[in-house]
Design a protein around this motif. Structure first.
Motif, PDB file in Angstrom:
ATOM      1  N   GLU A  35       0.821  -1.201   0.000  1.00 23.92           N
ATOM      2  CA  GLU A  35       0.000   0.000   0.000  1.00 23.92           C
ATOM      3  C   GLU A  35       0.862   1.261   0.000  1.00 23.92           C
ATOM      4  OE1 GLU A  35      -3.382  -0.132  -0.383  1.00 23.92           O
ATOM      5  OE2 GLU A  35      -2.793  -2.210  -0.744  1.00 23.92           O
ATOM      6  N   PHE A  36       1.964   1.214   0.722  1.00 25.97           N
ATOM      7  CA  PHE A  36       2.886   2.355   0.731  1.00 25.97           C
ATOM      8  C   PHE A  36       3.474   2.569  -0.662  1.00 25.97           C
ATOM      9  CE2 PHE A  36       7.166   4.161   1.457  1.00 25.97           C
ATOM     10  CZ  PHE A  36       6.822   5.311   2.147  1.00 25.97           C
ATOM     11  N   PHE A  37       3.856   1.491  -1.340  1.00 25.53           N
ATOM     12  CA  PHE A  37       4.433   1.615  -2.676  1.00 25.53           C
ATOM     13  C   PHE A  37       3.407   2.132  -3.679  1.00 25.53           C
ATOM     14  CE2 PHE A  37       7.350  -2.049  -1.269  1.00 25.53           C
ATOM     15  CZ  PHE A  37       8.249  -1.149  -0.722  1.00 25.53           C
ATOM     16  N   LYS A  38       2.153   1.749  -3.516  1.00 24.75           N
ATOM     17  CA  LYS A  38       1.110   2.284  -4.391  1.00 24.75           C
ATOM     18  C   LYS A  38       1.009   3.793  -4.226  1.00 24.75           C
ATOM     19  CE  LYS A  38      -2.808  -0.001  -4.282  1.00 24.75           C
ATOM     20  NZ  LYS A  38      -3.928  -0.835  -3.725  1.00 24.75           N
ATOM     21  N   ALA A  39       1.130   4.260  -2.990  1.00 28.04           N
ATOM     22  CA  ALA A  39       1.108   5.703  -2.760  1.00 28.04           C
ATOM     23  C   ALA A  39       2.319   6.365  -3.398  1.00 28.04           C
ATOM     24  CB  ALA A  39       1.071   5.992  -1.262  1.00 28.04           C
ATOM     25  N   MET A  40       3.478   5.694  -3.374  1.00 27.47           N
ATOM     26  CA  MET A  40       4.681   6.253  -3.984  1.00 27.47           C
ATOM     27  C   MET A  40       4.517   6.424  -5.496  1.00 27.47           C
ATOM     28  SD  MET A  40       6.810   7.052  -1.679  1.00 27.47           S
ATOM     29  CE  MET A  40       5.335   7.441  -0.721  1.00 27.47           C
ATOM     30  N   VAL A  41       3.783   5.517  -6.123  1.00 31.92           N
ATOM     31  CA  VAL A  41       3.523   5.650  -7.560  1.00 31.92           C
ATOM     32  C   VAL A  41       2.743   6.932  -7.834  1.00 31.92           C
ATOM     33  CG1 VAL A  41       2.226   4.674  -9.487  1.00 31.92           C
ATOM     34  CG2 VAL A  41       3.683   3.196  -8.100  1.00 31.92           C
ATOM     35  N   LEU A  42       1.720   7.204  -7.028  1.00 27.61           N
ATOM     36  CA  LEU A  42       0.956   8.444  -7.197  1.00 27.61           C
ATOM     37  C   LEU A  42       1.850   9.668  -7.034  1.00 27.61           C
ATOM     38  CD1 LEU A  42      -2.267   7.581  -5.133  1.00 27.61           C
ATOM     39  CD2 LEU A  42      -1.987   7.516  -7.617  1.00 27.61           C
ATOM     40  N   LEU A  43       2.769   9.595  -6.068  1.00 30.88           N
ATOM     41  CA  LEU A  43       3.635  10.735  -5.787  1.00 30.88           C
ATOM     42  C   LEU A  43       4.705  10.906  -6.863  1.00 30.88           C
ATOM     43  CD1 LEU A  43       3.816  10.062  -1.982  1.00 30.88           C
ATOM     44  CD2 LEU A  43       2.759  12.057  -3.058  1.00 30.88           C
ATOM     45  N   ILE A  44       5.200   9.812  -7.416  1.00 25.91           N
ATOM     46  CA  ILE A  44       6.142   9.906  -8.534  1.00 25.91           C
ATOM     47  C   ILE A  44       5.472  10.625  -9.703  1.00 25.91           C
ATOM     48  CG2 ILE A  44       7.282   8.530 -10.337  1.00 25.91           C
ATOM     49  CD1 ILE A  44       7.987   6.504  -8.123  1.00 25.91           C
ATOM     50  N   ASP A  45       4.224  10.269  -9.964  1.00 27.11           N
ATOM     51  CA  ASP A  45       3.485  10.937 -11.043  1.00 27.11           C
ATOM     52  C   ASP A  45       3.256  12.410 -10.721  1.00 27.11           C
ATOM     53  OD1 ASP A  45       3.369   8.613 -12.491  1.00 27.11           O
ATOM     54  OD2 ASP A  45       1.322   8.100 -11.919  1.00 27.11           O
ATOM     55  N   LEU A  46       2.897  12.703  -9.478  1.00 29.68           N
ATOM     56  CA  LEU A  46       2.632  14.078  -9.080  1.00 29.68           C
ATOM     57  C   LEU A  46       3.859  14.960  -9.290  1.00 29.68           C
ATOM     58  CD1 LEU A  46       1.030  16.341  -7.654  1.00 29.68           C
ATOM     59  CD2 LEU A  46       1.843  15.390  -5.476  1.00 29.68           C
ATOM     60  N   PHE A  47       5.017  14.478  -8.836  1.00 25.45           N
ATOM     61  CA  PHE A  47       6.236  15.276  -8.907  1.00 25.45           C
ATOM     62  C   PHE A  47       6.974  15.131 -10.236  1.00 25.45           C
ATOM     63  CE2 PHE A  47       6.178  14.553  -4.119  1.00 25.45           C
ATOM     64  CZ  PHE A  47       5.751  15.840  -3.836  1.00 25.45           C
TER      65      PHE A  47
END
Length: 275
Positions: A131-143
């Motif tokens: 679940e943490f890594f899924k959130a990191m994917v969203l943040l990679i896209d955001l930044f």
């Protein structure tokens, strides 16, 4: 795969796993607004708990993603020092950071907050980290990030490659072992050995193996990563056992060693061939 030669200068590992995302170009206010639009519910935190206060510069935020709670903000000097790609204890996977990677505000840190009733089962821990890594994917896209650092392995990865590996995980269920576990070589009196770093977060154990004569680093990583993946999915090695290797006539001996109060639990791996 980058394989380091020495862990002799290791810095203390922070108690909770964190990720650094490099390549942030937006001001803090714009980032906060984007996080809110993504549904991550950023809340300002006046005083972060524990070691987080030294790792996150102000302003600090708490993000929520389902049941996941993450502390976030611009990375402080302590976090940047820990992740220094020039440090001999830092590993890199297909990652070459720009010279100004740590320039003011260019790195944000995301610290996984422990659950109130954390599971002691390693496979369950792997599920929590998913679940943490899924959130990191969203943040990679955001930044639109260029690189990502994972603290338990002290490992930098190319952010688009990390993102692709998480997408594969969501389809196949296979954890992105090469992006969350580092493989480190060390010289011995005779020959060399290779061990994992970061596997203990998921399986409670690390792996260490003497490199057979004539084997390359890539051959060792291929075999150890298969063992690491099995442990992430099925749990630690509880007792000594032998098993067939990847190639015909190859075998593997596994011997778990107990860990002490200050020593991680290690599984000694020995590779051999019939005859």
């Amino acid at each position: 795969m980058d394989v380091g030669n020495s862990d002799a200068l290791n810095l203390p590992v922070p108690p909770e796993p964190f990720a650094l995302i490099a390549g942030v170009t937006s001001p803090v206010g714009a980032v906060e607004a984007s996080l809110r639009r993504m549904g991550l519910k950023p809340e300002r935190v006046d005083d972060a708990p524990g070691a987080a206060v030294e790792l996150i510069a102000v302003p600090r935020f708490r993000l929520s993603f389902g049941a996941l709670s993450v502390l976030a903000g611009p990375a402080a000097a302590a976090a940047l020092d820990f992740a220094d790609p020039g440090h001999p204890s830092t590993s890199q996977l297909a990652a070459s950071l720009p010279s100004k990677w740590r320039a003011g505000g260019a790195c944000w840190i995301f610290i996984h907050e422990p659950e109130r009733a954390p599971s002691t089962s390693p496979p369950a821990r792997t599920t929590q980290m998913r679940e943490f890594f899924k959130a990191m994917v969203l943040l990679i896209d955001l930044f639109d990030a260029s690189h990502i650092f994972w603290s338990p392995a002290r490992l930098w990865s190319d952010a688009p490659q990390f993102r692709a590996s998480i997408a594969e995980m969501l389809v196949s269920g296979m954890p992105p072992v090469l992006h969350v576990v580092a493989f480190r070589r060390k010289d011995l009196v005779e020959g060399s050995a290779m061990g994992t770093r970061g596997l203990a977060l998921f399986a409670g154990q690390e792996l260490e193996a003497r490199v057979p004569d004539g084997w390359t680093a890539a051959e060792m990583v291929r075999r150890l990563s298969r063992l690491a993946l099995d442990m992430m999915l099925n749990g630690p090695i509880r007792e000594a056992r032998s098993m067939r290797g990847l190639e015909a006539g190859e075998w593997i001996d596994l011997l778990p060693l107990p860990g002490g109060e200050r020593q991680r639990s290690t599984v000694v791996v020995e590779f051999g061939r019939d005859g």
